[in-house]
Design a protein around this motif. Structure first.
Motif, PDB file in Angstrom:
ATOM      1  N   PHE A  91       0.866  -1.167   0.000  1.00 15.30           N
ATOM      2  CA  PHE A  91       0.000   0.000   0.000  1.00 15.30           C
ATOM      3  C   PHE A  91       0.910   1.227   0.000  1.00 15.30           C
ATOM      4  O   PHE A  91       1.733   1.391   0.908  1.00 15.30           O
ATOM      5  N   ILE A  93       1.341   5.349  -0.077  1.00 10.51           N
ATOM      6  CA  ILE A  93       0.580   6.534   0.331  1.00 10.51           C
ATOM      7  C   ILE A  93       1.469   7.766   0.205  1.00 10.51           C
ATOM      8  O   ILE A  93       2.645   7.720   0.599  1.00 10.51           O
ATOM      9  N   GLY A 106      -2.867  11.246   1.028  1.00  8.95           N
ATOM     10  CA  GLY A 106      -3.744  10.753  -0.009  1.00  8.95           C
ATOM     11  C   GLY A 106      -4.446   9.499   0.486  1.00  8.95           C
ATOM     12  O   GLY A 106      -4.166   9.004   1.587  1.00  8.95           O
ATOM     13  N   SER A 107      -5.347   8.981  -0.325  1.00  5.80           N
ATOM     14  CA  SER A 107      -6.135   7.818   0.085  1.00  5.80           C
ATOM     15  C   SER A 107      -5.418   6.501  -0.185  1.00  5.80           C
ATOM     16  O   SER A 107      -5.939   5.437   0.133  1.00  5.80           O
TER      17      SER A 107
ATOM     18  N   GLN B  37      -6.530   5.672  10.770  1.00 10.77           N
ATOM     19  CA  GLN B  37      -6.544   5.078   9.437  1.00 10.77           C
ATOM     20  C   GLN B  37      -7.635   4.020   9.353  1.00 10.77           C
ATOM     21  O   GLN B  37      -7.660   3.077  10.153  1.00 10.77           O
ATOM     22  N   GLY B  40      -7.821   0.372   3.947  1.00  9.15           N
ATOM     23  CA  GLY B  40      -7.738   0.766   2.543  1.00  9.15           C
ATOM     24  C   GLY B  40      -7.708   2.256   2.295  1.00  9.15           C
ATOM     25  O   GLY B  40      -7.873   2.687   1.151  1.00  9.15           O
ATOM     26  N   GLU B  41      -7.497   3.035   3.353  1.00 11.94           N
ATOM     27  CA  GLU B  41      -7.466   4.485   3.212  1.00 11.94           C
ATOM     28  C   GLU B  41      -6.162   5.042   3.769  1.00 11.94           C
ATOM     29  O   GLU B  41      -5.443   4.363   4.502  1.00 11.94           O
ATOM     30  N   GLY B  42      -5.887   6.299   3.428  1.00  9.42           N
ATOM     31  CA  GLY B  42      -4.744   6.960   4.019  1.00  9.42           C
ATOM     32  C   GLY B  42      -5.092   7.468   5.414  1.00  9.42           C
ATOM     33  O   GLY B  42      -6.264   7.584   5.772  1.00  9.42           O
TER      34      GLY B  42
END
Lengths: 114, 111
Positions: A91, A93, A106-107, B37, B40-42
């Motif tokens: 992941f 970011i 950011g997401s 958090q 699946g997100e920041g």
């Protein structure tokens, strides 16, 4: 205000191909942006600092030829994972800091290399 | 590099209970940040602390910057199901804007 947009949110690619991830500051200018990597159930680890108009600064142990960073404008930084391998699945970011606001993230982008 | 010791690693609580988590370090910092958090997100910034001894609230959340500048805690009062997530403390590294994160506290709230 202080929105950071990251694209794509998910990407699946084949081993050996390259993937580009974009990070945009939507309502502020960012001379500096940061790229993090997060493995499942772990914390965020800083990979590199992206500097507008100059070379990125990489953290120890991060391969600069593997993770290419370009910060061509005050609102856009890109991270390209070159010749991706399954171990690069993670992941990713980005973050940026508008003045006096703190650090906005950011997401995230979920990269899966198959 | 600097290490942040965040505890507890995980918490399982009932809706309505209060929650407390903390971060400590052997180093002194000028800024302490708390993030949440979702999967699946920041991370999203909850509270930023810039002064030793500072106590700051954001709704049901309260955080304090330790007087020694080596620790910080985050309290959540009257927890609700949407409080579920991973909470991270973070500090700025040296004189730069780089963030160093704690390992996170995973919060589960049972309805």
């Amino acid at each position: 205000g202080a929105v950071v947009s990251q694209h794509p949110s998910r990407v699946i690619c084949k081993s050996g191909t390259s993937v580009k991830i974009e990070c945009r500051s939507l309502d502020f200018q960012a001379t500096t942006m940061f790229w993090y990597r997060q493995f499942p159930k772990q914390s965020l680890m800083l990979m590199a600092t992206s500097n507008e108009g100059s070379k990125a600064t990489y953290e120890q142990g991060v391969e600069k030829d593997k993770f290419l960073i370009n910060h061509a404008s005050l609102t856009l930084s890109t991270l390209t994972v070159t010749s991706a391998h399954p171990e690069d699945s993670s992941f990713y970011i980005c973050s940026a800091s508008p003045a006096d606001y703190g650090y906005t993230f950011g997401s995230g982008t979920r990269l899966t290399v198959v | 590099g600097q290490q942040l010791n965040q505890s507890p690693q995980s918490m399982f609580i009932q809706e309505g209970e209060d929650v407390s988590m903390n971060c400590t370090s052997s180093s002194i910092f000028n800024t302490w940040l708390w993030y949440k958090q979702d999967p699946g997100e920041g991370p999203v910034l909850l509270i930023a602390l810039y002064k030793a001894g500072e106590l700051t609230s954001n709704g049901r959340l309260t955080a304090q910057f330790g007087i020694t500048r080596k620790d910080s805690f985050l309290n959540i009062s009257a927890s609700i199901p949407s409080d579920v997530g991973i909470y991270f403390c973070a500090v700025t590294q040296g004189g730069s804007e780089k963030l160093v994160f704690g390992k996170g506290t995973k919060l589960t709230v049972n309805p």
